[in-house]
Design a protein around this motif. Structure first.
Motif, short mmCIF file in Angstrom:
data_model
loop_
_atom_site.label_atom_id
_atom_site.label_comp_id
_atom_site.label_asym_id
_atom_site.label_seq_id
_atom_site.Cartn_x
_atom_site.Cartn_y
_atom_site.Cartn_z
N LYS A 157 0.86 -0.80 0.19
CA LYS A 157 -0.04 0.39 -0.13
C LYS A 157 1.00 1.12 0.10
O LYS A 157 2.15 1.34 0.24
N LYS A 158 -0.10 2.24 -0.32
CA LYS A 158 1.14 3.42 -0.95
C LYS A 158 1.30 4.23 1.02
O LYS A 158 2.61 5.26 1.62
N SER A 159 -0.02 4.27 1.85
CA SER A 159 -0.06 3.96 2.60
C SER A 159 -0.56 3.36 3.98
O SER A 159 -1.64 3.18 4.00
N ARG A 160 0.03 3.39 5.14
CA ARG A 160 -0.54 1.80 6.27
C ARG A 160 -1.01 2.93 7.44
O ARG A 160 -0.51 3.60 7.86
N ALA A 161 -2.34 2.43 7.83
CA ALA A 161 -2.64 2.96 9.19
C ALA A 161 -2.70 2.11 9.96
O ALA A 161 -2.66 0.73 10.08
N ILE A 162 -1.18 2.33 10.99
CA ILE A 162 -0.83 1.41 12.12
C ILE A 162 -0.43 2.03 13.17
O ILE A 162 -0.72 3.84 13.92
N ILE A 163 -1.58 1.47 14.67
CA ILE A 163 -1.29 1.41 15.71
C ILE A 163 -0.13 1.22 16.52
O ILE A 163 0.15 0.11 17.00
N GLY A 164 0.64 2.46 17.04
CA GLY A 164 1.66 2.39 18.16
C GLY A 164 1.41 1.75 19.95
O GLY A 164 0.71 3.01 19.53
N LEU A 165 1.80 1.17 19.99
CA LEU A 165 1.59 0.95 21.52
C LEU A 165 2.53 1.17 22.64
O LEU A 165 3.42 0.78 22.26
N MET A 166 2.53 1.82 23.21
CA MET A 166 3.87 1.97 24.16
C MET A 166 3.31 1.49 26.17
O MET A 166 2.24 2.69 26.04
N SER A 167 3.94 0.59 26.41
CA SER A 167 3.67 0.79 28.49
C SER A 167 4.76 1.07 28.25
O SER A 167 5.49 -0.26 28.61
N GLY A 168 5.54 1.69 29.77
CA GLY A 168 6.93 1.93 30.09
C GLY A 168 6.85 1.79 31.80
O GLY A 168 6.05 1.57 32.14
N THR A 169 7.73 1.78 31.77
CA THR A 169 8.22 1.48 33.14
C THR A 169 7.83 1.87 33.99
O THR A 169 7.46 1.22 35.47
N SER A 170 7.32 3.20 34.25
CA SER A 170 6.37 4.08 35.17
C SER A 170 5.08 3.33 35.32
O SER A 170 4.63 3.90 35.93
N MET A 171 3.92 2.88 34.46
CA MET A 171 3.12 2.17 34.05
C MET A 171 1.82 2.75 34.52
O MET A 171 0.96 2.59 34.86
N ASP A 172 1.75 4.03 34.02
CA ASP A 172 1.75 5.01 34.15
C ASP A 172 -0.13 4.59 33.05
O ASP A 172 -0.74 5.31 33.17
N GLY A 173 0.00 3.96 32.08
CA GLY A 173 -1.12 4.32 31.09
C GLY A 173 -0.70 3.31 29.90
O GLY A 173 0.84 3.67 29.43
N LEU A 174 -1.02 3.04 28.69
CA LEU A 174 -0.83 2.94 27.56
C LEU A 174 -1.43 3.75 27.20
O LEU A 174 -2.31 4.85 26.46
N ASP A 175 0.18 4.50 25.88
CA ASP A 175 0.31 5.51 25.25
C ASP A 175 -0.27 4.29 23.72
O ASP A 175 0.35 3.59 23.68
N VAL A 176 -1.48 5.53 23.21
CA VAL A 176 -1.85 4.70 21.90
C VAL A 176 -1.66 6.02 20.94
O VAL A 176 -2.41 6.85 21.28
N ALA A 177 -1.03 5.33 19.87
CA ALA A 177 -1.04 6.59 18.60
C ALA A 177 -1.49 6.10 17.13
O ALA A 177 -0.70 4.43 16.87
N LEU A 178 -1.88 6.54 17.08
CA LEU A 178 -2.75 6.19 15.71
C LEU A 178 -2.06 6.90 13.67
O LEU A 178 -1.83 8.06 14.37
N CYS A 179 -1.20 6.33 13.10
CA CYS A 179 -0.84 6.72 12.65
C CYS A 179 -0.81 6.23 11.40
O CYS A 179 -1.06 5.48 11.28
N ASP A 180 -0.96 7.20 10.30
CA ASP A 180 -0.35 7.43 8.86
C ASP A 180 0.93 6.69 8.01
O ASP A 180 1.46 8.63 8.51
N ILE A 181 1.32 5.86 8.31
CA ILE A 181 3.14 6.21 7.80
C ILE A 181 2.68 5.59 5.79
O ILE A 181 3.06 4.08 6.01
#
Length: 397
Positions: free
Chosen positions: A14-38
């Motif tokens: 595909k020319k562009s992909r919709a990708i969700i990046g997930l990150m939970s770090g060592t602080s365990m504050d919560g889940l970072d959810v980033a919707l990206c067009d790449i």
């Protein structure tokens, strides 16, 4: 051809992909959810952040993960249960975000899930076994099946298999997205552990450098929670600002062998724990130190070790610093960094196109994009950065 493989091939083309990046770090504050067009890949990667949210974890979630987090002795059955449980939790939070954003899961090509680190153990922590190791839980199959979205996860294992320590991984996305033709850049991420990527001007991957420096927020957060019940972190450094740095305690904190190890290196809260602080206080005869003085000293400890790492890596070269991570919001920490590094201003990575709070989640989306549509950037042997693509693929069916 297996239909899942065929669909993955279509996504890759595909020319562009919709990708969700997930990150939970060592602080365990919560889940970072980033919707990206790449679109594109490698140095032609183009990114647009469509949506971002940090979904806070309920205290019960933190407590449950905390039963195995950075502990050398655990209930193995609990760890076994947590792996699918965290995967299901992350899947449900993704679906919740998509519902809030009014986006159908069918419109998403990939999920890139970092998972939740529960133990990081480079060889330097156990020299009797010359092997690097790290463990992230949050099974990618659970995420894929529950969301119906192909998921790429468990990124750090290939890094280790190719001779790395499993961290830091930000360097791959940093180089592809944030290198500059004429500006030497330090991309400093202050999470639980602090790390930085050094990007020399001119797009020279063999001269890129990345390392952990030691604690960022982890000790400050641990002590705040222990000494000020109900407070999860030292907001705006309000507690530390009321205290005074204790030189004896600071010296004891800086005496660990980690700071003598050659760069690049990694570490985690397995080393820099509440026990580390208590041992340093016993060594320096500061057990009765006021809580505010302890926090002031820990904040100074993070600032000095970060600054020392940057100075060691850059020598006399001129550079610009761009911040990300929770520590970027600590005004006392950033004030001391400005003074120690003799810079007038510390800006976040948002000014160069990547919002600081979303940066890590975005970078895992970039790693997933490289896994399906890219090649392998050759960082050369000198950099000690494995030239490798990362991530394991989980199909929803």
């Amino acid at each position: 051809m297996n239909k899942n493989i065929a669909r993955l091939a279509r996504i890759a083309s595909k020319k562009s992909r919709a990708i969700i990046g997930l990150m939970s770090g060592t602080s365990m504050d919560g889940l970072d959810v980033a919707l990206c067009d790449i679109s594109g890949s490698g140095m032609q990667t183009k990114l647009k952040l469509r949506a971002f949210e940090t979904v806070p974890f309920h205290p019960d979630v933190k407590a449950r993960i905390g039963e195995v987090f950075a502990k050398s002795t655990i209930d193995f059955e609990l760890l076994c249960i947590l792996n699918p449980w965290v995967g299901q939790l992350h899947a449900d939070l993704v679906l919740k975000c998509l519902k809030n954003w009014r986006i159908s899961p069918e419109k998403i090509d990939l999920i890139a899930s970092h998972g939740q680190t529960v133990y990081h153990s480079p060889a330097s922590q156990h020299p009797e076994d010359d092997i690097n190791a790290t463990l992230q839980i949050g099974d990618g199959d659970q995420i894929a099946v529950r969301t119906g979205i192909t998921t790429i996860s468990d990124f750090r294992q290939k890094h280790i298999a190719k001779g790395g320590e499993g961290a830091p991984l930000a360097v791959y996305g940093d180089y592809l997205l944030l290198s500059h033709k004429t500006e030497n850049r330090i991309l400093l991420n202050i999470g639980g552990i602090a790390n930085f990527t050094y990007l020399p001007a001119g797009y020279q991957p063999n001269k890129v450098f990345v390392t952990d420096t030691g604690p960022g927020n982890t000790l400050i957060d641990h002590v705040t929670r222990r000494l000020f019940p109900g407070e999860y972190y030292d907001k705006d450094a309000a507690r530390a600002r009321q205290g005074t740095v204790n030189d004896n305690l600071l010296k004891a904190l800086k005496a660990d062998r980690f700071f003598e190890l050659p760069f690049p290196k990694t570490t985690g809260p397995e080393v820099f724990s509440m026990g580390y602080v208590q041992t340093a206080q016993e060594t320096s005869d500061t057990i009765d130190l006021d809580p505010e003085d302890v926090l002031a000293t820990l904040t100074r400890f993070s600032a000095e070790t970060i600054a020392a790492g940057i100075r060691k890596a850059t020598g006399k070269k001129k550079f610009s610093i761009y911040l990300s991570g929770g520590g970027a919001h600590n005004p006392l920490l950033t004030q001391w960094l400005r003074e120690l590094l003799n810079v007038n201003e510390l800006r976040t990575t948002e000014v160069i196109g990547v919002p600081g709070d979303a940066k890590e989640a975005i970078l895992f989306a970039v790693l997933a994009n490289e896994t399906v549509a890219g090649g392998v950037t050759d960082f050369g042997r000198r950099s000690k950065i494995p030239s490798v693509s990362m991530g394991k693929v989980s199909f929803p069916q």
